[in-house]
Write a protein that holds these residues in place. Sequence first.
Motif, mmCIF file in Angstrom:
data_model
loop_
_atom_site.group_PDB
_atom_site.id
_atom_site.type_symbol
_atom_site.label_atom_id
_atom_site.label_comp_id
_atom_site.label_asym_id
_atom_site.label_seq_id
_atom_site.Cartn_x
_atom_site.Cartn_y
_atom_site.Cartn_z
ATOM 1 N N THR A 32 -20.801 35.935 81.994
ATOM 2 C CA THR A 32 -19.410 35.758 81.606
ATOM 3 C C THR A 32 -18.861 37.076 81.093
ATOM 4 O O THR A 32 -19.347 37.617 80.111
ATOM 5 C CB THR A 32 -19.295 34.687 80.514
ATOM 6 O OG1 THR A 32 -20.119 35.064 79.414
ATOM 7 C CG2 THR A 32 -19.765 33.335 81.025
ATOM 8 N N HIS A 33 -17.824 37.578 81.760
ATOM 9 C CA HIS A 33 -17.279 38.870 81.383
ATOM 10 C C HIS A 33 -15.999 38.749 80.572
ATOM 11 O O HIS A 33 -15.560 39.713 79.962
ATOM 12 C CB HIS A 33 -17.000 39.709 82.638
ATOM 13 C CG HIS A 33 -15.991 39.110 83.549
ATOM 14 N ND1 HIS A 33 -16.347 38.263 84.563
ATOM 15 C CD2 HIS A 33 -14.644 39.227 83.577
ATOM 16 C CE1 HIS A 33 -15.252 37.890 85.220
ATOM 17 N NE2 HIS A 33 -14.202 38.452 84.635
ATOM 18 N N LYS A 389 -2.998 34.601 89.573
ATOM 19 C CA LYS A 389 -4.248 34.562 88.810
ATOM 20 C C LYS A 389 -3.988 34.765 87.324
ATOM 21 O O LYS A 389 -4.563 34.069 86.477
ATOM 22 C CB LYS A 389 -5.222 35.627 89.338
ATOM 23 C CG LYS A 389 -5.858 35.303 90.676
ATOM 24 C CD LYS A 389 -6.856 36.389 91.070
ATOM 25 C CE LYS A 389 -7.566 36.043 92.365
ATOM 26 N NZ LYS A 389 -8.557 37.078 92.760
ATOM 27 N N LYS A 393 -4.856 31.933 84.611
ATOM 28 C CA LYS A 393 -5.799 32.249 83.524
ATOM 29 C C LYS A 393 -5.122 32.102 82.170
ATOM 30 O O LYS A 393 -5.746 31.614 81.204
ATOM 31 C CB LYS A 393 -6.341 33.665 83.697
ATOM 32 C CG LYS A 393 -7.353 33.806 84.812
ATOM 33 C CD LYS A 393 -7.994 35.188 84.834
ATOM 34 C CE LYS A 393 -6.999 36.266 85.195
ATOM 35 N NZ LYS A 393 -7.641 37.594 85.326
ATOM 36 N N GLU A 426 -16.337 29.905 82.614
ATOM 37 C CA GLU A 426 -16.675 29.472 83.967
ATOM 38 C C GLU A 426 -15.419 29.315 84.816
ATOM 39 O O GLU A 426 -15.375 29.731 85.978
ATOM 40 C CB GLU A 426 -17.441 28.154 83.899
ATOM 41 C CG GLU A 426 -18.802 28.234 83.224
ATOM 42 C CD GLU A 426 -19.418 26.859 83.071
ATOM 43 O OE1 GLU A 426 -19.669 26.204 84.110
ATOM 44 O OE2 GLU A 426 -19.653 26.429 81.934
ATOM 45 N N ASP A 429 -13.886 32.761 85.634
ATOM 46 C CA ASP A 429 -14.697 33.447 86.645
ATOM 47 C C ASP A 429 -14.385 32.919 88.045
ATOM 48 O O ASP A 429 -14.311 33.677 89.015
ATOM 49 C CB ASP A 429 -16.184 33.278 86.335
ATOM 50 C CG ASP A 429 -16.650 34.185 85.206
ATOM 51 O OD1 ASP A 429 -15.902 35.130 84.876
ATOM 52 O OD2 ASP A 429 -17.745 33.960 84.666
ATOM 53 N N LYS A 430 -14.202 31.606 88.154
ATOM 54 C CA LYS A 430 -13.865 31.030 89.452
ATOM 55 C C LYS A 430 -12.512 31.542 89.935
ATOM 56 O O LYS A 430 -12.336 31.882 91.107
ATOM 57 C CB LYS A 430 -13.845 29.504 89.351
ATOM 58 C CG LYS A 430 -15.209 28.854 89.183
ATOM 59 C CD LYS A 430 -15.066 27.342 89.092
ATOM 60 C CE LYS A 430 -16.416 26.669 88.904
ATOM 61 N NZ LYS A 430 -16.279 25.192 88.784
ATOM 62 N N GLU A 432 -11.028 34.351 89.209
ATOM 63 C CA GLU A 432 -11.121 35.761 89.580
ATOM 64 C C GLU A 432 -11.861 35.970 90.895
ATOM 65 O O GLU A 432 -11.656 36.975 91.570
ATOM 66 C CB GLU A 432 -11.829 36.544 88.470
ATOM 67 C CG GLU A 432 -10.937 36.933 87.313
ATOM 68 C CD GLU A 432 -9.881 37.952 87.726
ATOM 69 O OE1 GLU A 432 -10.084 38.653 88.729
ATOM 70 O OE2 GLU A 432 -8.847 38.026 87.053
ATOM 71 N N SER A 433 -12.705 35.038 91.280
ATOM 72 C CA SER A 433 -13.594 35.265 92.424
ATOM 73 C C SER A 433 -12.895 35.164 93.773
ATOM 74 O O SER A 433 -13.417 35.651 94.781
ATOM 75 C CB SER A 433 -14.767 34.273 92.380
ATOM 76 O OG SER A 433 -14.306 32.938 92.584
ATOM 77 N N PHE A 434 -11.723 34.543 93.835
ATOM 78 C CA PHE A 434 -11.095 34.289 95.139
ATOM 79 C C PHE A 434 -10.282 35.489 95.623
ATOM 80 O O PHE A 434 -9.563 36.125 94.853
ATOM 81 C CB PHE A 434 -10.202 33.046 95.059
ATOM 82 C CG PHE A 434 -10.970 31.760 94.933
ATOM 83 C CD1 PHE A 434 -11.576 31.200 96.043
ATOM 84 C CD2 PHE A 434 -11.111 31.132 93.703
ATOM 85 C CE1 PHE A 434 -12.303 30.027 95.943
ATOM 86 C CE2 PHE A 434 -11.825 29.963 93.580
ATOM 87 C CZ PHE A 434 -12.434 29.406 94.698
ATOM 88 N N THR A 435 -10.410 35.758 96.919
ATOM 89 C CA THR A 435 -9.690 36.856 97.558
ATOM 90 C C THR A 435 -8.486 36.315 98.326
ATOM 91 O O THR A 435 -8.328 35.094 98.496
ATOM 92 C CB THR A 435 -10.606 37.606 98.526
ATOM 93 O OG1 THR A 435 -10.980 36.706 99.602
ATOM 94 C CG2 THR A 435 -11.876 38.087 97.814
ATOM 95 N N GLN A 438 -9.524 34.259 101.353
ATOM 96 C CA GLN A 438 -10.013 32.928 101.021
ATOM 97 C C GLN A 438 -8.870 31.980 100.691
ATOM 98 O O GLN A 438 -8.872 30.815 101.112
ATOM 99 C CB GLN A 438 -10.991 33.012 99.845
ATOM 100 C CG GLN A 438 -12.320 33.677 100.189
ATOM 101 C CD GLN A 438 -13.182 33.896 98.959
ATOM 102 O OE1 GLN A 438 -12.705 34.273 97.892
ATOM 103 N NE2 GLN A 438 -14.480 33.652 99.105
#
Length: 478
Positions: A32-33, A389, A393, A426, A429-430, A432-435, A438
């Motif tokens: 977790t960042h 995003k 968030k 969690e 993070d999800k 942030e992960s999508f491009t 996607q």
Amino acid sequence: MLTRASRKVVRRAPGTLFIRGASKDVVKNADTHLKVAATGKSLPIMYSLVNDLRVACYHNDSEMSSTAIHVEAGTRNETSETNGVSNLIARLAGKGTSSTKVEEMQMKLSKMGASLDVNVGREVTSFVVTGFSKDSIEHANIVSEVVNSSIFDENAITKERDAIVTEIDRNMENFPQITMDYLYSVAYEGTPMSQSLTGSIKNIQSLNRKDIMSFIKGNYKAPRMIVTSVGGKVDLDKLAEAAEKNLGGINNTFENTQDYCKPCRFTAMEVQHRDDDLPLAHVAMGFNGCAYDSPDRIPLRLLAEVMGAHDKSDGGLGQGLNTLGKAVQNPDSGLYSVTSFSHFYSDCGLFGNYYVADAENLYDAGLFVCHFWRNQCLNLIESNLMRAKRSLKGKVIDDIYSLPALQGKLAQDLFFGPGHPESVEETVDKIESFTVDQIQAVAVEYIRDQEFARSAYGPTEGVFDYNQSIDALRGYRW
């Protein structure tokens, strides 16, 4: 005293998450960042009691806390004859139990500075007591008594039935609610999901104590119930003991389980309620979305954030907004507002938008909205995704400090999600992960060239043609 052996323990340690396995829980380190001030003391922990009733906490240092019992039962569990019974049960909560009169209950809550609220959804009913965190165990005792021992007095039933009928009449002027009710009625035609949350006047007037007790007996079972406490630091052991004492005797066996939560199919069709006396038309269009536990839930929420919410009353000249925002703020535009929505349930979902326009510009507004969705499928701009995003968030982090939002998230995570409370890290993070690629792929799957449900209320003569809408959503790849 509740012994350690009488409950299954699911604890979270900082920086870990639980992965549900077939035979055991595997603890895995979470990278977790994101560092949020409150999250260091707000990691969720959970117990499961012997009758399968679950107890979960979400801690922070707030002086206020919210203690709730969530029941996986709502309008989806009602029949066409009993539609509205969940709403009636909610209105009767706190109107007297087998051991406490209504005046005594109100006095008890007043002395603690607490309040009792009941929220009814399509799949979940939540009984919530909010007050000072030092009284959280007493809050748990009160809400357990309300759920387990309400008497449903005939005089109180008659009084609340009349109040609900009056509220339904008043809501006839609530155009957004009427339009969304129409949308659900066609999107899930012939299924319990099409039913309204309040019920019809005819149904409400016919409901009686027998209907209430039958609904509770069939649906208020321990595996479908969760005791949660969010906000101030609550002793989970004491909360679990209170839950065992008050709710440990609730049955966990079901009758007629084959009738529970039949799949709710999506139907692509539209309904229009034309009323030329209204100055503006209200239109809702919904696509067949995904379930709460689907990996596509976050991408659909991001697409909803890309559209955002825009209203002429917000003011401004539209600088820095997306194309929809600029169109709404244009003084020469007949488009008055546009809002996206994304609703997720146990096995289905509804995703789309709601817009308001005048009769002369209704056709152009529908075309404009369809072109907007098509562009997200074919040419999603990276800067728009970045803004979406940040917005999503921000909402997730803001929810940490909102007791109702935390309660709702805990219930959905445990009933429909991963089976354990998901931490904010969690979720972020999800996100942030999508491009871009996607998100576009998800948009193509759910929006491009897809049929949808639509409802319209007001001067609807100029509504954008349904088949032309499909063509506008299709677009072409060059």
